[in-house]
Design an enzyme around this catalytic site. Sequence first.
Site, PDB file in Angstrom:
ATOM      1  N   GLY A  32      -2.542  22.008  -4.326  1.00 50.50           N
ATOM      2  CA  GLY A  32      -1.702  21.241  -3.419  1.00 50.50           C
ATOM      3  C   GLY A  32      -2.465  20.890  -2.159  1.00 50.50           C
ATOM      4  O   GLY A  32      -3.445  21.560  -1.803  1.00 50.50           O
ATOM      5  N   GLN A  79      -4.283  18.354   6.451  1.00 54.42           N
ATOM      6  CA  GLN A  79      -5.483  19.095   6.051  1.00 54.42           C
ATOM      7  C   GLN A  79      -6.721  18.202   5.946  1.00 54.42           C
ATOM      8  O   GLN A  79      -7.835  18.700   5.914  1.00 54.42           O
ATOM      9  CB  GLN A  79      -5.264  19.799   4.704  1.00 54.42           C
ATOM     10  CG  GLN A  79      -4.247  20.930   4.774  1.00 54.42           C
ATOM     11  CD  GLN A  79      -4.101  21.583   3.417  1.00 54.42           C
ATOM     12  OE1 GLN A  79      -3.335  21.118   2.587  1.00 54.42           O
ATOM     13  NE2 GLN A  79      -4.862  22.645   3.182  1.00 54.42           N
ATOM     14  N   CYS A  92      -5.164  29.087   0.497  1.00 49.12           N
ATOM     15  CA  CYS A  92      -5.077  27.747   1.080  1.00 49.12           C
ATOM     16  C   CYS A  92      -6.485  27.233   1.327  1.00 49.12           C
ATOM     17  O   CYS A  92      -7.343  27.969   1.824  1.00 49.12           O
ATOM     18  CB  CYS A  92      -4.304  27.834   2.390  1.00 49.12           C
ATOM     19  SG  CYS A  92      -4.155  26.260   3.254  1.00 49.12           S
ATOM     20  N   LEU A  93      -6.715  25.973   0.997  1.00 50.67           N
ATOM     21  CA  LEU A  93      -8.037  25.385   1.217  1.00 50.67           C
ATOM     22  C   LEU A  93      -8.410  25.389   2.700  1.00 50.67           C
ATOM     23  O   LEU A  93      -9.587  25.392   3.044  1.00 50.67           O
ATOM     24  CB  LEU A  93      -8.070  23.942   0.679  1.00 50.67           C
ATOM     25  CG  LEU A  93      -7.900  23.803  -0.835  1.00 50.67           C
ATOM     26  CD1 LEU A  93      -7.813  22.326  -1.217  1.00 50.67           C
ATOM     27  CD2 LEU A  93      -9.037  24.477  -1.593  1.00 50.67           C
ATOM     28  N   HIS A 149       4.791  25.613   0.366  1.00 45.51           N
ATOM     29  CA  HIS A 149       3.537  25.822   1.107  1.00 45.51           C
ATOM     30  C   HIS A 149       3.084  24.510   1.757  1.00 45.51           C
ATOM     31  O   HIS A 149       2.706  24.491   2.940  1.00 45.51           O
ATOM     32  CB  HIS A 149       2.482  26.355   0.117  1.00 45.51           C
ATOM     33  CG  HIS A 149       1.113  26.541   0.695  1.00 45.51           C
ATOM     34  ND1 HIS A 149       0.497  27.769   0.785  1.00 45.51           N
ATOM     35  CD2 HIS A 149       0.215  25.642   1.185  1.00 45.51           C
ATOM     36  CE1 HIS A 149      -0.711  27.613   1.318  1.00 45.51           C
ATOM     37  NE2 HIS A 149      -0.910  26.336   1.563  1.00 45.51           N
ATOM     38  N   GLU A 150       3.144  23.413   0.994  1.00 47.53           N
ATOM     39  CA  GLU A 150       2.674  22.116   1.521  1.00 47.53           C
ATOM     40  C   GLU A 150       3.622  21.570   2.592  1.00 47.53           C
ATOM     41  O   GLU A 150       3.170  21.001   3.587  1.00 47.53           O
ATOM     42  CB  GLU A 150       2.492  21.100   0.389  1.00 47.53           C
ATOM     43  CG  GLU A 150       1.512  21.509  -0.706  1.00 47.53           C
ATOM     44  CD  GLU A 150       0.190  22.058  -0.213  1.00 47.53           C
ATOM     45  OE1 GLU A 150      -0.294  21.606   0.854  1.00 47.53           O
ATOM     46  OE2 GLU A 150      -0.366  22.952  -0.871  1.00 47.53           O
ATOM     47  N   HIS A 160       2.874  23.026   5.875  1.00 44.74           N
ATOM     48  CA  HIS A 160       1.741  22.390   6.560  1.00 44.74           C
ATOM     49  C   HIS A 160       2.206  21.237   7.453  1.00 44.74           C
ATOM     50  O   HIS A 160       1.641  21.012   8.526  1.00 44.74           O
ATOM     51  CB  HIS A 160       0.742  21.815   5.539  1.00 44.74           C
ATOM     52  CG  HIS A 160      -0.279  22.802   5.046  1.00 44.74           C
ATOM     53  ND1 HIS A 160      -1.193  23.414   5.877  1.00 44.74           N
ATOM     54  CD2 HIS A 160      -0.561  23.245   3.798  1.00 44.74           C
ATOM     55  CE1 HIS A 160      -1.980  24.212   5.156  1.00 44.74           C
ATOM     56  NE2 HIS A 160      -1.613  24.134   3.885  1.00 44.74           N
TER      57      HIS A 160
HETATM   58 CO    CO Z   1      -2.460  25.158   2.317  1.00 48.30          CO
END
Ligand code: CO
Length: 153
Positions: free
Chosen positions: A46, A51, A90-91, A132-133, A136
């Site tokens: 995701g 990000q 998470c990236l 989660h997204e 963000h």
């Molecule tokens: Co993330």
Amino acid sequence: MAIYNVITVGDEILKSNAKEVTKFDDRIDKLIRNMIETLNEEDGVGLAAPQIGISKRVIIAYKEEEDRLIEVINPVIVESEGECLGKEGCLSVPGKIGDVNRFTKIVVEGKNKRGENIRIIATDMFARILQHEIDHLNGILFIDKAENIEEIN
Ligand code: CO
């Protein structure tokens, strides 16, 4: 198309509220294609536009049942039920994972890239990724919610 560098923890944009999308034009289409390309390169499940440095309410999330990425613009959780603790990474937070409590089932409303209304019923892993997204977009990282955080390598 372009692969972006994923912004990591410490950058203000990750703590900011992303802006609503009001225009559904070529720029949104291009943004989503670039997000997909970046996510595939990073091998993630995701990604949210902040990000990659774009403060817009746009997310993509992997739906295993259909083996594809679903895009949602201006997503809002309108119904939720159940809760479950599960591991997340998470990236934008490299080298860490943690247990985060999430709803097991949610209904999300938003728009697709053409500006059409969409309604998604999501359970389990797909529901977790969406939550989660969406976090963000509200400047929240999983490490802000995790019950414990582990270093991984
Ligand atoms: Co993330």
